[in-house]
Scaffold this active site. Sequence first.
Site, mmCIF file in Angstrom:
data_model
loop_
_atom_site.group_PDB
_atom_site.id
_atom_site.type_symbol
_atom_site.label_atom_id
_atom_site.label_comp_id
_atom_site.label_asym_id
_atom_site.label_seq_id
_atom_site.Cartn_x
_atom_site.Cartn_y
_atom_site.Cartn_z
ATOM 1 N N CYS A 63 1.351 -1.147 -0.083
ATOM 2 C CA CYS A 63 -0.277 -0.082 -0.062
ATOM 3 C C CYS A 63 0.927 1.427 -0.420
ATOM 4 C CB CYS A 63 -0.886 -0.336 1.089
ATOM 5 S SG CYS A 63 -1.855 -1.343 1.096
ATOM 6 N N TYR B 225 10.714 -3.937 -8.566
ATOM 7 C CA TYR B 225 8.929 -3.841 -8.889
ATOM 8 C C TYR B 225 7.999 -2.034 -8.658
ATOM 9 C CZ TYR B 225 4.362 -4.374 -10.365
ATOM 10 O OH TYR B 225 2.755 -4.331 -11.299
ATOM 11 N N CYS C 88 16.348 -7.728 2.253
ATOM 12 C CA CYS C 88 15.545 -8.805 1.805
ATOM 13 C C CYS C 88 15.074 -9.432 0.782
ATOM 14 C CB CYS C 88 13.590 -8.347 3.102
ATOM 15 S SG CYS C 88 13.044 -10.425 2.658
ATOM 16 N N GLY D 69 -1.488 0.644 -5.115
ATOM 17 C CA GLY D 69 -2.767 -0.345 -4.007
ATOM 18 C C GLY D 69 -4.372 1.141 -5.391
ATOM 19 N N ASN E 165 1.268 0.318 6.467
ATOM 20 C CA ASN E 165 1.154 -0.155 4.802
ATOM 21 C C ASN E 165 2.182 -1.951 5.413
ATOM 22 O OD1 ASN E 165 3.083 -1.787 2.361
ATOM 23 N ND2 ASN E 165 3.818 -0.346 2.677
ATOM 24 N N GLY E 166 2.159 -2.735 4.513
ATOM 25 C CA GLY E 166 2.405 -3.644 5.115
ATOM 26 C C GLY E 166 1.906 -4.921 5.482
#
Length: 488
Positions: free
Chosen positions: A12, A254, A449, A38, A113-114
Amino acid sequence: MSAEVRSLNEECGVFGIWGADNASNITYYGLHSLQHRGQEGAGITSNDQGTLLNYKGLGLLSQVFNDPKNLAKLTGRAAIGHVRYTTAGGKNFDNIQPLMFRFSNGDMALAHNGNLTNAFSLKEHLENEGAIFHTTSDTEILIHLLRRSSHTAFLDQLKESLRTVKGGFAFLLMTEKKLYAAVDPNGLRPLILGQTTAGAYVVASESCALDSVNAKIIRDIQPGELIIIDDTGYKVDYYTKETQLAVCSMEYIYFARPDSDIHGVNVHHARKTMGRLLAKEQPADADIVVGVPNSSLSAAWGYAEASGIPYEMGLVKNQYIARTFIQPNQDLRERSVRMKLSAVRGVVAGKRVVLVDDSIVRGTTCKYIVRLLLEAGAKEVHLRIASPALKFPCYYGIDIQSTKDLIAAHQSIPEMNQTFGSKSLGFLSVTSLIKAIGLKTTAPNGGLCVAYFNGDYPTPLYDFEAELQAELQRLHVKAPKRLKQEVS
């Protein structure tokens, strides 16, 4: 999110501002720059001298606020906003953020967000203690924790609550007198702090949102930090110092806009470098390089420069079609792919094409585009992916929460090559991805990550540990060493 897996929050965009006239209007423009994060819902909450005013709805930001009167009602000099991908409960109006909470001692609004990896166990515990949830979103958990804290001071309550939730998160919490911003201890989900020329402070998921409201970057919000903004300025505090940078690498690959900077690294530059390194690792004998619009164009230019093969515009995108990866189900993703791209026959006919894409998730887009180019007369298509193969789920806020959604988890490179109908297929290595992004840190994996590629999760997975182990066992995949240590 795929119907095959449990629904929680996905990627988001959040935006907040404090100390500006027409704060809700500025928030609207900031959110517009984050619309790519989003497209299913949007909302804004403003703060007018301690009175919080909220408006939200399903759809694009422009659809939610198609009547200017709705935005005009959100008066005040502070606001937070949110653009939403599929969150818990699907297309549920109650889950659209910012979430509003009215208490006897003051109102609050929260945008997130998450994905919280211990959301299920926390929610069960809180419900057993009498908590009543008004949404099916894991975002609401933070407020319940805050209200149940044994501390008397609000700041201590908030810090304790932030230490209790686990996973990847970027929170904006607005009270009657302050705006709080916090990211998880690994910085998986980014937030950046800036200031407008008029002196207002701005917090956003990406720096492109700061640019759109004429704000200059002050700093990235670091893992474990808690930024507190009020009429006197901003203060940097911490809710934990047990941190280790692990920014989501998919932000660079992305999600983020190419004009955004994340932790000092420009996204376009990182993607272009990915393309250059991809050309060295996965060369191809071809006539032209073609990028998949829009997030793959930077990598395609880098591939062309490094390989010496001319770059050509072999594909044209219909700009009015939503991003297929963040469509909520497979049928809509397939329909969107068919509608959004066209091959330029005069460019690709008779040519050997290097097709550069940023990633392969389910394989729907790649299979269709290869066929599209061949039907337009391309002699052959060499598929090159400017990221490693996605083989493991993400539990931190991206819609790849099951290996069922990942073609690379089930097929080898030769098998995928046959599925797509390409002449050859090559991926960027994890080592080159880390080098291309080039964060200045000594943290593992270059401060990124990369768990979706190698299973090296930077945190325990809490509620999802058993689920992942079951998936790996079903696929006859050995658990990565680091994960095995964490669950032993």
